[in-house]
Design a protein around this motif. Structure first.
Motif, mmCIF file in Angstrom:
data_model
loop_
_atom_site.group_PDB
_atom_site.id
_atom_site.type_symbol
_atom_site.label_atom_id
_atom_site.label_comp_id
_atom_site.label_asym_id
_atom_site.label_seq_id
_atom_site.Cartn_x
_atom_site.Cartn_y
_atom_site.Cartn_z
ATOM 1 N N ASN A 2 -12.109 15.700 40.914
ATOM 2 C CA ASN A 2 -13.468 15.192 40.555
ATOM 3 C C ASN A 2 -14.519 16.307 40.389
ATOM 4 O O ASN A 2 -14.295 17.311 41.227
ATOM 5 C CB ASN A 2 -13.854 13.890 41.276
ATOM 6 N N GLN A 3 -15.432 15.946 39.601
ATOM 7 C CA GLN A 3 -16.562 17.051 39.609
ATOM 8 C C GLN A 3 -16.974 17.326 40.739
ATOM 9 O O GLN A 3 -17.496 18.457 41.080
ATOM 10 C CB GLN A 3 -17.595 16.329 38.661
ATOM 11 N N GLU A 4 -17.297 16.490 41.622
ATOM 12 C CA GLU A 4 -18.097 16.910 42.902
ATOM 13 C C GLU A 4 -17.092 17.848 43.860
ATOM 14 O O GLU A 4 -17.723 19.124 44.420
ATOM 15 C CB GLU A 4 -18.115 15.755 43.770
ATOM 16 N N ALA A 7 -17.311 21.355 42.307
ATOM 17 C CA ALA A 7 -18.467 22.050 42.573
ATOM 18 C C ALA A 7 -18.461 22.522 43.813
ATOM 19 O O ALA A 7 -18.777 23.580 44.235
ATOM 20 C CB ALA A 7 -19.737 21.057 42.048
ATOM 21 N N GLN A 128 -27.385 24.047 44.962
ATOM 22 C CA GLN A 128 -25.688 24.059 44.583
ATOM 23 C C GLN A 128 -25.176 25.352 44.120
ATOM 24 O O GLN A 128 -24.098 26.010 44.807
ATOM 25 C CB GLN A 128 -25.130 22.828 43.730
ATOM 26 N N SER A 166 -21.058 22.616 32.306
ATOM 27 C CA SER A 166 -22.385 22.025 32.163
ATOM 28 C C SER A 166 -23.097 22.245 33.637
ATOM 29 O O SER A 166 -22.402 22.032 34.697
ATOM 30 C CB SER A 166 -21.936 20.680 31.856
ATOM 31 N N GLU A 168 -26.115 20.989 33.844
ATOM 32 C CA GLU A 168 -27.383 20.055 34.107
ATOM 33 C C GLU A 168 -27.342 19.151 35.276
ATOM 34 O O GLU A 168 -28.491 18.909 35.854
ATOM 35 C CB GLU A 168 -27.257 19.328 32.849
ATOM 36 N N ASP A 169 -26.153 19.062 35.803
ATOM 37 C CA ASP A 169 -26.123 17.918 36.907
ATOM 38 C C ASP A 169 -26.291 18.658 38.255
ATOM 39 O O ASP A 169 -26.019 17.878 39.153
ATOM 40 C CB ASP A 169 -24.924 17.110 36.729
ATOM 41 N N PHE A 170 -26.396 19.898 38.270
ATOM 42 C CA PHE A 170 -26.398 20.636 39.409
ATOM 43 C C PHE A 170 -27.819 21.093 39.752
ATOM 44 O O PHE A 170 -28.501 21.433 38.901
ATOM 45 C CB PHE A 170 -25.480 21.865 39.525
ATOM 46 N N GLN A 171 -28.045 21.522 41.138
ATOM 47 C CA GLN A 171 -29.237 22.249 41.675
ATOM 48 C C GLN A 171 -29.038 23.570 41.299
ATOM 49 O O GLN A 171 -28.352 23.967 42.195
ATOM 50 C CB GLN A 171 -29.381 21.626 43.034
ATOM 51 N N SER A 218 -33.401 21.470 33.937
ATOM 52 C CA SER A 218 -33.398 20.867 35.434
ATOM 53 C C SER A 218 -33.056 22.337 36.279
ATOM 54 O O SER A 218 -33.311 22.224 37.693
ATOM 55 C CB SER A 218 -31.963 20.347 35.488
#
Ligand code: ATP
Length: 904
Positions: A2-4, A7, A128, A166, A168-171, A218
């Motif tokens: 999964n994405q998490e 990452a 992140q 992508s 966008e979803d990370f710091q 972001s």
């Protein structure tokens, strides 16, 4: 996965890559095998918030001990790891930070340390991914097309391998180091808006949109730049501007302690640096610390003491000589005593100089093999060169594993470029700066010396550069024209050039430019140039610019103030020129004072009267009084509304054992009893050096007076420790009235009985027992038994006196003449000022400046009679009689022929 999880894995890989990349710093010795650990040498830097989005062009240093820094409320400091955390009071989150700092101040190292701390899990774990870029690397991709995602994939291949497309979803934090080196077009007006991180375009467009906040809003951005290039970014795009101010004094020491683990050697180097004021100041810039360390290590090894480099050019020359020597000894088997410049090393410096100059003109900071070949550098030997002159030139693996080359530091490229221009001119008379389009009509080379033309064109070119890329170059080029600097390079420069007339004319040309409407940044660089040229009128030039508003004190950034302070302190003329610091000569404002405290500290006398100062200044001055290495002997603060609160703050400093102030004027500062109390206790607790204390025109009240007098009494013999005490308050001023019955018949009244002149004609005054019949004297009708203050002006020769009423009026005996008996006291004044005081036939000489106005203050209960000369805003103490007045005293005058006296 999964994405998490993906990452997390990517983060671990990225961290490991960045750790490897940044744990070692290249300090010029990589090739020699001793790479340095960043954590081992990293010394904290002094970083401040440098205003909001207002980006202006900036420069140099901060030189103030921590003691005074903590009270300097003008600056908000930031810890290195908190670069995205602004001071409280800001509710908007910070997306883009712009960090400014002059050449070599530590911008790159700071970004590396920030990244390393993150990669080592030491700080900022909410982030992140950190993606550090340098504009140097990005320049290479100028012609290519990427999407933002592809760009990240390109530099950080692990992101591509992990398949993350992508962000966008990370710091995410992007770091862009060295905006001043940017060769990509960043056009905030014309560039089309781009919001899709997957859309391919040129790198310039990507960056423009990223900085605008259109692309990946972001993400957070950290951009570093030399000040002169900061204006390439629109202020609206920046949330926070910070500024690296380099090392504070304690940080400088820490640097050398880290650099030289041998404690004895570190101590020796530190104390050596402290012996040269300008060198010590220069060391606030880390690159100077490094160069200084390299140079001093050598200088201390080879000679005892000796002259320390004072200017930037001198320092870089020493650096070059050290390199040549090291090469000679280490690689060519030579001895320390051999001449450093072999024909080969001379040739190499010439080639490197040409490379440096050609590339600098183009704005290039990294080069390829072809660039080296063009400058006559044998490519196969290049690696040897970089091994040999490691500290000048370095070889890097660029993208695609191409070999690229750059100088160890941009400032070294700028120095060698200047050396090239200088050498070419000396050798062949060719002015390499004169390309056809810049050959200005203004110069008539037939009338000026060729060298002057060279310097003028260099000044012009540097002024034309929008990003200041020739600023340092210009400083070096002018610095190299000095004979003393040429001597240091004697074996490299076989001939020398430049006359003192050329120097003078160059100085004049720079001054002419200074009078034009230049940006602050350019102004300051020209001041630096005057400093490199050893120009003695520099201090005056700075004063004029500030006073006239050409340099507006409101618009100067903290760093620009510091640059001025640095120049003032290091300029040759400062040795004498700063003896007296007169704030009004610069700008009569509190801000100016606070910014120029290091100059105050280095002066003997600070004239700060009537400058709208408040308690803030007192606090800052107080911290200066605390410093050990402080020279200030006279502090004139009169006519500022300091009030009791200000005096209280100042008293803290006066208590310091380090305070060696001899004169303090607080006249007209709205001080009441409360202020006097703290002053008295400060003076009481410190075996003070204070000789003169002017508290006139305040409101101490009886209690305040008593406290002060008690505080100033010597505990052993009860005498006053302050010779010149001036305590009168406005209510002590007396309006004197001449007693016409005492007037000698050769004295004539005018101006409503305020003026008395000695005249040859006998005046028809009636006989009176009180009238002086031989000496041309008079008494006033005011019988004084309390405290009283008055001022008198005169022409010619007069005695300004007080006397008991019982003084004899008739005859020519001593019992009649003011000062010649125990009934009266006098101050003897001449055309050029007061010269002596007299009482009971005893005359004592006093020293005084030229003046024709004095103040008299008599405090009958305290038994003091004091005389002062009055010069603008200040009373200068002349003499105090200490006695016991047994009856009221009367002011009086003796007016010699051709003289007159006037009551003010
Ligand atoms: N915090 C620090 N601690 C120890 N040494 C430092 C520090 N900062 C900088 N230095 C030294 O100064 C040198 C120059 O620093 P850096 O390259 O970071 O300057 P810069 O501000 O990026 O300069 P430029 O604008 O010219 O690129 C470094 O190579 C290092 O030797």
């Amino acid at each position: 996965m999964n994405q998490e999880k993906l990452a997390d894995r990517l983060q671990a890989e990225l961290k490991s890559k960045l750790k490897k990349k940044f744990q070692c710093v290249f300090e010029g010795i990589a090739k020699a095998g001793n790479s340095t650990l960043l954590n081992q040498i990293y010394t904290e830097l002094y970083i401040i918030e440098g205003g909001t989005a207002e980006v202006n062009d900036e420069h140099e240093i901060r030189q103030i001990e921590t003691a005074s820094r903590k009270v300097d409320s003008l600056e908000i400091t930031i810890e290195q790891e908190d670069i995205f955390k602004a001071s409280t009071g800001r509710d908007q989150p910070i997306r883009t930070v712009l960090t400014k700092g002059v050449a070599g101040i530590g911008k790159t190292v700071l970004t590396q340390k920030y990244t390393l701390d993150w990669a080592e899990d030491k700080a900022n774990q909410d982030i992140q991914f950190i993606f550090p870029f340098t504009f140097r690397e990005l320049n290479v991709l100028k012609e290519e097309k990427f999407s933002l995602v592809e760009l990240v994939h390109h530099f950080f291949t692990e992101t591509k391998e992990a398949g993350i497309c992508s962000f966008e979803d990370f710091q995410v934090v992007f770091i862009f180091d060295g905006l001043d080196e940017c060769r990509l077009p960043l056009d905030f007006h014309k560039t089309k808006i781009l919001t899709d991180p997957r859309k391919s375009t040129s790198v310039g467009v990507l960056l423009t949109n990223l900085i605008r906040g259109k692309l990946l809003p972001s993400a957070r951005l950290w951009i570093t730049t030399r000040p002169a290039a900061a204006n390439q970014i629109r202020p609206q795009c920046v949330d926070l501007v910070t500024e690296i101010r380099g090392f504070t004094d304690p940080q400088k020491e820490e640097y050398f302690k880290k650099k030289f683990r041998d404690k004895k050697q570190a101590k020796m180097i530190i104390s050596h640096i402290k012996t040269s004021r300008s060198l010590h100041i220069m060391c606030h810039i880390p690159i100077f610390c490094w160069i200084t360390a390299t140079v001093l290590e050598d200088v201390l090894k080879t000679r005892e003491g000796g002259e320390m480099p004072k200017t930037l050019t001198e320092m870089y020359i020493h650096f070059l000589v050290v390199q040549a020597k090291v090469k000679n000894v280490k690689y060519d088997g030579g001895a320390e005593t051999d001449p450093h410049w072999s024909p080969e090393s001379r040739k190499m410096i010439e080639s490197l100089g040409k490379l440096a100059f050609d590339q600098l003109q183009e704005g290039n900071l990294i080069f390829y093999e072809s660039d080296l070949t063009e400058c006559g550098i044998d490519i196969r030997a290049a690696s040897v060169y970089s091994g040999v002159f490691t500290q000048i030139f370095k070889e890097e693996r660029g993208l695609y594993q191409d070999k690229v080359y750059c100088f160890i530091h941009l400032s070294v490229q700028e120095f060698l470029a200047a050396l090239h221009v200088h050498l070419t001119f000396i050798k062949s008379g060719v002015n390499v700066l004169e390309v056809p389009e810049t050959t200005s009509e203004k110069f008539n080379s037939r009338n000026c010396s060729e060298m002057l033309v060279l310097f003028k064109s260099a000044v012009d070119k540097a002024l034309q550069s929008p990003n200041g890329h020739l600023d340092l170059f210009l400083r070096f080029l002018l610095g190299l024209s000095l004979q003393t600097n040429q001597t240091l390079l004697r074996d490299l420069l076989t001939q020398t050039g430049s006359s003192s007339q050329t120097k003078q004319e160059t100085v004049q040309y720079i001054k002419k430019k200074l009078s034009e409407n230049l940006s602050t940044e350019k102004n300051i660089n020209l001041f630096h140039c005057l400093n490199e040229l050893n120009d003695r009128s520099l201090v005056e030039e700075i004063q004029q610019s500030l006073r006239s508003g050409r340099l507006s004190t409101d618009k100067l950034s903290p760093a620009q103030w510091s640059a001025l302070v640095f120049i003032l302190l290091s300029s040759e003329s400062s040795e004498e020129g700063l003896d007296v610091f007169d704030l009004k000569k610069y700008s009569g404002s509190e801000e100016a004072l606070l910014r120029m405290l290091p100059v105050v500290k280095a002066s003997n006398k600070a004239l700060l009267s009537g400058c709208n100062l408040s308690g803030r200044s007192c606090e800052a001055l107080s911290s200066v009084l605390f410093l050990q290495s402080f020279n200030l002997k006279e502090l004139i603060l009169s006519d500022n509304d300091l009030q009791d609160s200000g005096v209280k703050l100042l008293s803290v400093g006066l208590k310091s054992q380090n305070c060696t102030l001899e004169t303090l004027s607080l006249s007209g500062c709205l001080i009441t009893e409360e202020g006097c109390t703290s002053l008295a206790s400060a003076l009481n607790s410190n075996p003070s050096h204070l000789r003169e204390l002017d508290l006139s025109y305040n409101h101490p009240g009886d209690a305040g007076m008593k406290l002060l007098l008690a505080g100033l009494k010597d505990p052993h013999d009860g005498s006053l420790t302050v010779a010149g005490l001036c305590l009168f308050s406005p209510s002590d001023s007396c309006q004197l009235t001449i007693n016409t019955n005492t007037l000698h018949t050769n004295l004539k009244l005018s101006d409503n009985n305020r003026k008395v002149a000695r005249v040859p004609e006998v005046q028809s005054y009636p006989d009176h027992p009180d009238r002086f019949d031989v000496f041309p004297q008079l008494l006033c009708s005011n019988g004084l038994s309390g405290r009283c203050y008055w001022e008198v002006e005169w022409r010619g020769q007069v005695y300004i006196s007080v006397s008991y009423r019982t003084i004899t009026r008739k005859g020519d005996g001593d019992d009649c003449m003011f000062g010649n008996n125990d009934q009266s006291w006098n101050l003897r004044c001449y055309d050029d000022g007061p010269r002596s005081v007299g009482h009971n036939n005893k005359v004592t000489s006093i020293s005084s400046s030229v003046s024709n106005k004095v103040a008299v203050y008599v405090d009958c209960p305290a038994g003091t009679l004091s005389f002062y000369t009055v010069s603008s805003h200040t009373l200068i103490h002349l003499h105090t009689f200490n006695t016991t007045f047994t009856e009221p005293v009367y002011p009086g005058f003796l007016v010699w022929s051709g003289s007159s006296v006037c009551l003010c």
